[in-house]
Each structure stands twice: as structure tokens, then as C-alpha cells.
Design a protein around this motif. Structure first.
Motif, PDB file in Angstrom:
ATOM      1  N   ALA A  98       0.854  -1.200   0.000  1.00  3.77           N
ATOM      2  CA  ALA A  98       0.000   0.000   0.000  1.00  3.77           C
ATOM      3  C   ALA A  98       0.881   1.239   0.000  1.00  3.77           C
ATOM      4  O   ALA A  98       1.804   1.351   0.818  1.00  3.77           O
ATOM      5  CB  ALA A  98      -0.913   0.002   1.219  1.00  3.77           C
ATOM      6  N   LEU A  99       0.622   2.149  -0.934  1.00  7.64           N
ATOM      7  CA  LEU A  99       1.352   3.411  -1.005  1.00  7.64           C
ATOM      8  C   LEU A  99       0.424   4.508  -0.505  1.00  7.64           C
ATOM      9  O   LEU A  99      -0.566   4.837  -1.165  1.00  7.64           O
ATOM     10  CB  LEU A  99       1.802   3.693  -2.444  1.00  7.64           C
ATOM     11  CG  LEU A  99       2.504   2.537  -3.182  1.00  7.64           C
ATOM     12  CD1 LEU A  99       2.873   2.971  -4.610  1.00  7.64           C
ATOM     13  CD2 LEU A  99       3.765   2.088  -2.427  1.00  7.64           C
ATOM     14  N   LEU A 100       0.734   5.051   0.665  1.00  6.02           N
ATOM     15  CA  LEU A 100      -0.107   6.088   1.271  1.00  6.02           C
ATOM     16  C   LEU A 100       0.602   7.432   1.106  1.00  6.02           C
ATOM     17  O   LEU A 100       1.686   7.632   1.661  1.00  6.02           O
ATOM     18  CB  LEU A 100      -0.330   5.798   2.762  1.00  6.02           C
ATOM     19  CG  LEU A 100      -1.463   4.823   3.122  1.00  6.02           C
ATOM     20  CD1 LEU A 100      -1.382   3.537   2.344  1.00  6.02           C
ATOM     21  CD2 LEU A 100      -1.498   4.574   4.619  1.00  6.02           C
ATOM     22  N   ALA A 101      -0.005   8.327   0.360  1.00  4.41           N
ATOM     23  CA  ALA A 101       0.676   9.579   0.045  1.00  4.41           C
ATOM     24  C   ALA A 101      -0.234  10.771   0.263  1.00  4.41           C
ATOM     25  O   ALA A 101      -1.453  10.641   0.426  1.00  4.41           O
ATOM     26  CB  ALA A 101       1.160   9.548  -1.404  1.00  4.41           C
ATOM     27  N   HIS A 130       7.642  16.454   3.160  1.00  2.00           N
ATOM     28  CA  HIS A 130       7.688  16.927   4.552  1.00  2.00           C
ATOM     29  C   HIS A 130       8.741  16.098   5.251  1.00  2.00           C
ATOM     30  O   HIS A 130       9.112  15.019   4.782  1.00  2.00           O
ATOM     31  CB  HIS A 130       6.298  16.684   5.181  1.00  2.00           C
ATOM     32  CG  HIS A 130       6.096  17.249   6.559  1.00  2.00           C
ATOM     33  ND1 HIS A 130       6.403  16.538   7.706  1.00  2.00           N
ATOM     34  CD2 HIS A 130       5.586  18.425   6.988  1.00  2.00           C
ATOM     35  CE1 HIS A 130       6.091  17.272   8.766  1.00  2.00           C
ATOM     36  NE2 HIS A 130       5.600  18.430   8.360  1.00  2.00           N
ATOM     37  N   ASN A 131       9.222  16.579   6.360  1.00  2.00           N
ATOM     38  CA  ASN A 131      10.125  15.768   7.183  1.00  2.00           C
ATOM     39  C   ASN A 131       9.438  14.438   7.488  1.00  2.00           C
ATOM     40  O   ASN A 131       8.230  14.398   7.761  1.00  2.00           O
ATOM     41  CB  ASN A 131      10.427  16.520   8.481  1.00  2.00           C
ATOM     42  CG  ASN A 131      11.637  15.940   9.217  1.00  2.00           C
ATOM     43  OD1 ASN A 131      11.992  14.767   9.038  1.00  2.00           O
ATOM     44  ND2 ASN A 131      12.273  16.760  10.037  1.00  2.00           N
ATOM     45  N   ILE A 132      10.205  13.350   7.461  1.00  2.00           N
ATOM     46  CA  ILE A 132       9.576  12.063   7.797  1.00  2.00           C
ATOM     47  C   ILE A 132       9.197  12.017   9.281  1.00  2.00           C
ATOM     48  O   ILE A 132       8.453  11.146   9.703  1.00  2.00           O
ATOM     49  CB  ILE A 132      10.469  10.846   7.442  1.00  2.00           C
ATOM     50  CG1 ILE A 132      11.836  10.958   8.126  1.00  2.00           C
ATOM     51  CG2 ILE A 132      10.594  10.676   5.948  1.00  2.00           C
ATOM     52  CD1 ILE A 132      12.607   9.656   8.102  1.00  2.00           C
ATOM     53  N   ILE A 133       9.691  12.979  10.052  1.00  2.00           N
ATOM     54  CA  ILE A 133       9.293  13.075  11.464  1.00  2.00           C
ATOM     55  C   ILE A 133       8.054  13.960  11.571  1.00  2.00           C
ATOM     56  O   ILE A 133       8.058  15.104  11.132  1.00  2.00           O
ATOM     57  CB  ILE A 133      10.431  13.664  12.323  1.00  2.00           C
ATOM     58  CG1 ILE A 133      11.653  12.749  12.283  1.00  2.00           C
ATOM     59  CG2 ILE A 133       9.957  13.889  13.750  1.00  2.00           C
ATOM     60  CD1 ILE A 133      12.870  13.314  12.999  1.00  2.00           C
ATOM     61  N   GLY A 157      10.205  10.690   2.443  1.00  2.00           N
ATOM     62  CA  GLY A 157      10.015  12.102   2.787  1.00  2.00           C
ATOM     63  C   GLY A 157      11.380  12.731   2.960  1.00  2.00           C
ATOM     64  O   GLY A 157      12.403  12.134   2.615  1.00  2.00           O
ATOM     65  N   VAL A 158      11.398  13.943   3.477  1.00  2.00           N
ATOM     66  CA  VAL A 158      12.675  14.608   3.729  1.00  2.00           C
ATOM     67  C   VAL A 158      13.264  13.976   4.990  1.00  2.00           C
ATOM     68  O   VAL A 158      12.612  13.919   6.033  1.00  2.00           O
ATOM     69  CB  VAL A 158      12.470  16.125   3.919  1.00  2.00           C
ATOM     70  CG1 VAL A 158      13.808  16.810   4.157  1.00  2.00           C
ATOM     71  CG2 VAL A 158      11.758  16.731   2.715  1.00  2.00           C
ATOM     72  N   GLY A 215      15.140  12.730  -2.384  1.00  2.00           N
ATOM     73  CA  GLY A 215      14.499  11.411  -2.331  1.00  2.00           C
ATOM     74  C   GLY A 215      12.996  11.423  -2.345  1.00  2.00           C
ATOM     75  O   GLY A 215      12.368  10.613  -1.645  1.00  2.00           O
ATOM     76  N   LEU A 216      12.412  12.330  -3.130  1.00  2.00           N
ATOM     77  CA  LEU A 216      10.948  12.414  -3.145  1.00  2.00           C
ATOM     78  C   LEU A 216      10.364  12.237  -4.548  1.00  2.00           C
ATOM     79  O   LEU A 216       9.581  13.052  -5.023  1.00  2.00           O
ATOM     80  CB  LEU A 216      10.505  13.774  -2.576  1.00  2.00           C
ATOM     81  CG  LEU A 216      10.553  13.913  -1.067  1.00  2.00           C
ATOM     82  CD1 LEU A 216      11.900  14.403  -0.605  1.00  2.00           C
ATOM     83  CD2 LEU A 216       9.483  14.866  -0.581  1.00  2.00           C
TER      84      LEU A 216
END
Lengths: 314, 271
Positions: free
Chosen positions: A192-195, A249-252, A275-276, A294-295
Motif C-alpha cells: 500500500a502506497l499512502l501519500a 515533509h520531514n519524515i518526522i 520524505g525529507v 528522495g521524493l
């Protein structure tokens, strides 16, 4: 493929709102040409307030207008709206549950050449953490317009994240945005790709590439980050056993974190976050930045391979 | 006239007594800056403002924003005296499940027009209310009460600029200039003085008065109502802790509640 920036859709939606509802007012902080609130200003100058380069007062004034029965849309760049005026949003808007719609443009790395100082990569996290705040990240122009029209009808604070760059149109004109509902754009059973936001189009491209290799990917648009459609996340995890999130967005703290929270508490399946990677951006063309940080569809595709490997190991 | 002044003085005295009783009961809160604002609040709610305690959200009402939200006890005591909620409820201040939060909460308590507490944010909300009033062609007025320490916040000056820019003559801001903030005298911590010329330079009409004189407060408000196309600031010289001898001009009474013994002495002075 037809393209449109979500900020352009916002400008268009504001004009519609202005015609429909005389209580709608718009505030900006000297960026009306960029955020596209200028479209509203042209049609309804008496209901448009430029607050100058003063974002704290922008938010506080919007709160006062809302406390007087108006439906203010407050706009500036995402970096200033959520960063500079964070505490004003918290204490003057979210805490008293005032009916202010914060529509912030130029979010994420795709601000481009202006560089890291102007690239909001923490705004989703900052808004998501506020009680009573709702957070929407539209994927394309159609969804942006529908979301703006929809939030004007509901009471309480909302953050809408808009982008500078043109993005592919994903939805048809008859698409209906529903707060708290994820939108499954493509069915799939392996991963599943959730974006959200501009990464939805990238996830669709990644799914096409994966399909060539016989991997069936479900693509879900998580525009409604808060409230998050937990059922859709849980179902995706149960059905596929492997989840990738993708956000500009930041992955955090953003979509990846929100999904991780749901998975951790309900169906702990392997998860990869695109994400970033907790770093600041830099100046450059939007597409160059997306590739360097990497996006892109390729990065989502690679994340899918990683998560599928982990799924096999479970 | 004289009779009305006497009545207002009696109300102010009662509000001060309530402040002391509330803080003594909660053993928490801000007496100094509450006591310095009593005459301003008394004049606003018992002489000037168009409000209806039976209909606190009345659309035509005058609005009040307490920028210096820590003076909530003074506002709560005033609203209770006016009849917005029962006086007995004052003693629930700052306690769990109370509608009387440490700082004003518009969603909990009737009569609160804006939630405040984080200094510097109130004037912006008042600007928004002023814009809404103009947009709707309403004649209601908006009052804000700021502290002299509070105006050290940059946002206050953003709002000051905007109020003048949009010619908000329906907005009147008081500065409760008691001269003290938590860490000491404002002159030592971070001087906001001179206050009046700053507002004048931003394009406001300025009044400077004795903030404990009911006559001067009323006269300044009356003049503010006559001013066209400009907001008015009333810089009110006040005494922090006013009315309780051992609290007056003492920094230590910014955010400390009196003991039972001290409360007795304070109440004995407030008769």
C-alpha cells in the motif's frame, strides 16, 4: 497530463466562496499575488485585508474576525503561517476553537529557488499536534478547490497546505472531498502506497512501474491528515501487509508518523517512510530538489521493494 | 452624577474584595495586576459598555478583550458582579472542572469575548473585531486592556500598526501602566516607556490619565468616542496592588496569593 498548482485552485475557490457567502473574508500578509488570495481581493476588495508583513497579527486578527461571526481565510507561506505564528494559532485560534481557515501556500521543498529558509517541512507536524486543529494536504487542483469549499461549511480551525508548483490533475471534476476519508485511487494487494500532496501523483507513477513487475500496489490519497482515516490505514495494512508513506515533509511528525501511530497500535506491519530525511533543503529547481532529497516515484518504488523484502522476512 | 460615582466606587471595592477572596481560596493567581485594573473594568462594565448578561453573545454588544489575561480574577469578579454568572462561582477559580480558568476562556465562561493569556495576542483579536464591526456597519465598540509589561511583545505593535492603518475608531485600548512586571520594574527589565508617544507615532489618538480616577477614565472614553478615523489608547497610570497597602507597588505580589492572615488584613482595608 493537465497540471495545476493547488494555490491556483485555492484562488479560484475563494472567489466562488466570496460569491456564495458574504461572511467569508480573506487576510494575507503581503503575499496575495503568490498565495493567490489576490483573486478574491480583485472581486471583493472590502472583504480582503492585507495585514502587511506581520504574521502574528494576521492570525490574531483572523481570530477576532472569527469571534465576530466571520469566516476568515488567513494566508501566507506555510513556513511563516505555522512557524512564525505558531503560538498565535495555538492560543488565539485552536484553543478557543475559532472558525479560522489557515490556507498556507509554498509548502515543502518545491518552493524551490528561495531555499531552505522558505521551505516548510515541519508544518504538517506543527499543525497536527494542536488539539482541535484539522489538517488537509490536497493532492491536486481539483481536490484543493473541493477541500476549500468544504471547510468553509464546517465550524472550527483548519490548516490547508498548498503548493507553489504545478502538479498533475488526478481527479475528475465530480470528485467529492470528504474530511476524515482517505481516497483509494488504485486498488492493489501486495503493497500500500499512502501519500499526500504532490507525492500522490508520484505514488501513482511508482504503482505503474511496480505493476510492470507484477507487483500490485494500492495507492491511497491521505489528504485528510487529521482526522486520519484509520480504517483505511488498517484495511490497507491488513490487505497488503506492507505500507509505504510518501510526503513532501520531514519524515518526522507528518503523514508517515501519523500512519506509523495507527499501524503500531493496530496492525504492526513493515512500514517505509518516504520524505525529507530530517534535514533542511536548499535552493534549486523543484524537480532537482525532489530528486536530490528522495521524493520521486523512483524513491517510492525503491521503498516498496524494501518493505516487500521485510514483509517476506516477517 | 455624584451618586453614580459613589455607586461605582462601591462596586470597585466589592470587586477588589472578591479578587482577594478568590485568590485566597485558590492559593494561586495574580493579585497585583488584577487590583490595578479594577477602576477601568468597573467603568467599562458599569458605565460604558453595552452588554446583556442574560444574552452574553448578543450580536450588538460592545466587546472586551483582556490582553493581560493574568488579570482574569478582576475580569471574573466584574462579570459576576454584573450578573453574567453566580458570585459563588468565583471561589472555584483555578480549580479542577471550574469555568473560571487561570486565564480567560471564551468557550467556558459567559461574558468572555476572547480567550487570552499569552501576552501580546489580545490586541490583534480586538483589531479583528474592529474590522468585523466596520464591515457589518455596526456601532458596537471594542475595548482592550493591555499591561505595560505586555506591550514589550512585538505582536502588540503589529496590531497597533494595523488598527491605525484600518482607521479603527471603534477600538479603544487601555494600557494599565502599573510600572511593574514579574522580574522587577519595567524600567529595569525592558523599558516600554515612553508609551504615549509610541502609540501617537503609530497614528493613534492618545489619552493619558490616572487609571484609578473614575472621572478621568469616563472622560477619556467619552473623548475616544468622538475621535474619527483613529483608534484611541488610554494610557492609565495605575498602582499595582492598588487598595491593599502591603501589596501596593510590590513586585512580589505579581503572581502570589495571600495567606488567610494576609487576606484578613486586606479585606479589613477594603471596606
Amino acid at each position: 497530463m493537465e497540471k495545476m498548482a493547488t494555490r491556483d485552485a485555492y484562488g479560484k475557490a475563494l472567489v466562488k466562496l466570496g460569491e456564495q457567502n458574504s461572511n467569508v473574508v480573506v487576510l494575507d500578509a503581503d503575499l496575495a499575488k503568490s498565495t493567490k488570495t489576490i483573486e478574491f481581493k480583485k472581486k471583493f476588495p472590502e472583504r480582503f485585508f492585507d495585514m502587511g508583513i506581520a504574521e502574528q497579527n494576521l492570525m490574531g486578527t483572523a481570530a477576532g474576525l472569527a469571534a465576530s461571526g466571520k469566516i476568515p481565510f488567513a494566508s501566507t507561506f506555510a513556513i511563516f503561517a505555522t512557524g512564525r505564528a505558531f503560538e498565535q494559532i495555538r492560543n488565539s485560534i485552536a484553543y478557543p476553537h475559532l472558525n479560522v481557515k489557515i490556507a498556507a501556500s509554498h509548502a515543502g521543498l518545491t518552493v524551490g529557488e528561495d531555499g531552505a529558509s522558505h521551505q516548510a517541512i515541519a508544518d504538517i507536524a506543527l499543525m497536527r499536534v494542536l488539539p482541535q486543529m484539522k489538517v488537509i494536504v490536497p493532492a491536486d487542483g481539483i481536490e484543493a478547490e473541493k477541500a476549500v469549499l468544504a471547510v468553509a461549511e464546517m465550524d472550527g480551525p483548519v490548516y490547508i497546505r498548498l503548493g507553489r508548483s504545478k502538479v498533475p490533475i488526478i481527479y475528475a471534476e465530480d470528485y467529492q472531498f470528504e474530511l476524515g476519508k482517505a481516497s483509494i485511487i488504485k486498488e492493489g494487494q501486495d503493497v500500500a502506497l499512502l501519500a499526500c500532496g504532490i507525492m500522490v501523483a508520484e505514488a501513482l507513477k511508482a504503482a505503474e512501474e511496480l505493476a510492470k513487475e507484477g507487483i500490485s500496489a494500492r495507492v491511497i490519497n491521505m489528504a485528510s491528515i487529521k482526522p486520519l482515516d484509520k480504517e483505511a490505514v488498517v484495511a490497507a495494512a491488513r490487505d497488503t501487509g506492507a505500507v509505504v508513506t510518501a510526503e513532501e515533509h520531514n519524515i518526522i511528525g507528518g503523514l508517515g508518523s501519523a500512519v506509523a501511530e495507527v499501524l503500531g497500535e493496530n496492525v504492526p506491519v513493515p512500514l517505509e517512510r518516504v520524505g525529507v530525511s530530517d534535514t533542511f533543503g536548499e535552493s534549486g529547481k523543484p524537480q532537482d530538489l525532489l530528486e536530490k532529497y528522495g521524493l520521486t516515484a523512483k524513491h517510492i518504488q525503491e521503498a516498496a521493494y524494501r518493505v516487500l523484502n521485510r514483509k517476506r522476512d516477517v | 452624577m455624584e451618586q453614580q460615582q459613589e455607586k461605582l466606587k462601591e462596586i470597585a471595592r466589592q470587586i477588589r474584595r472578591n479578587i482577594i477572596e478568590m485568590l485566597t481560596e485558590s492559593q494561586s493567581g495574580h493579585p497585583g495586576g488584577s487590583l490595578s485594573a479594577v477602576e477601568i473594568l468597573t467603568t467599562l462594565y458599569f458605565r460604558e459598555m453595552k452588554v446583556d448578561p442574560a444574552n452574553p453573545r448578543w450580536s450588538e454588544r460592545d466587546r472586551f478583550v483582556l490582553g493581560k489575561g493574568h488579570a482574569a480574577p478582576a475580569l471574573f469578579a466584574t462579570l459576576a458582579e454584573k450578573g453574567f454568572f453566580p458570585r459563588e462561582e468565583l471561589l472555584t477559580l483555578r480549580k479542577i472542572n471550574s469555568r473560571l480558568q487561570g486565564h480567560p476562556d471564551m468557550k467556558k465562561l459567559p461574558g468572555i469575548d476572547m480567550s487570552t493569556g499569552s501576552l501580546g495576542q489580545g490586541l490583534s483579536a480586538a483589531v479583528g473585531m474592529g474590522l468585523a464591526g466596520k464591515l457589518d456597519n455596526k456601532d458596537y465598540r471594542i475595548y482592550a486592556l493591555l499591561g505595560d509589561g505586555e506591550i514589550e511583545e512585538g505582536q502588540v505593535w503589529e496590531a497597533t500598526m494595523a488598527a491605525a492603518h484600518y482607521k479603527l475608531d471603534n477600538l479603544t485600548a487601555f494600557v494599565d501602566s502599573n510600572g511593574l512586571q514579574i522580574d522587577g520594574p519595567c524600567t529595569e527589565v525592558m523599558s516600554p516607556y515612553p508609551i504615549a508617544p509610541k502609540f501617537a507615532a503609530f497614528g493613534w489618538h492618545v489619552e493619558e490619565i490616572d487609571g484609578h480616577s473614575l472621572e478621568e477614565i469616563s472622560a477619556a472614553i467619552a473623548r475616544a468616542k468622538e475621535i474619527k478615523d483613529k483608534p484611541t489608547v488610554i494610557v492609565a497610570r495605575t498602582i499595582k496592588g492598588k487598595g491593599v497597602s502591603f501589596m501596593e507597588n510590590e513586585v512580589g505580589w505579581h503572581g502570589n496569593a495571600p495567606s488567610e492572615e494576609q487576606a484578613k488584613q486586606a479585606l479589613a482595608e477594603l471596606v
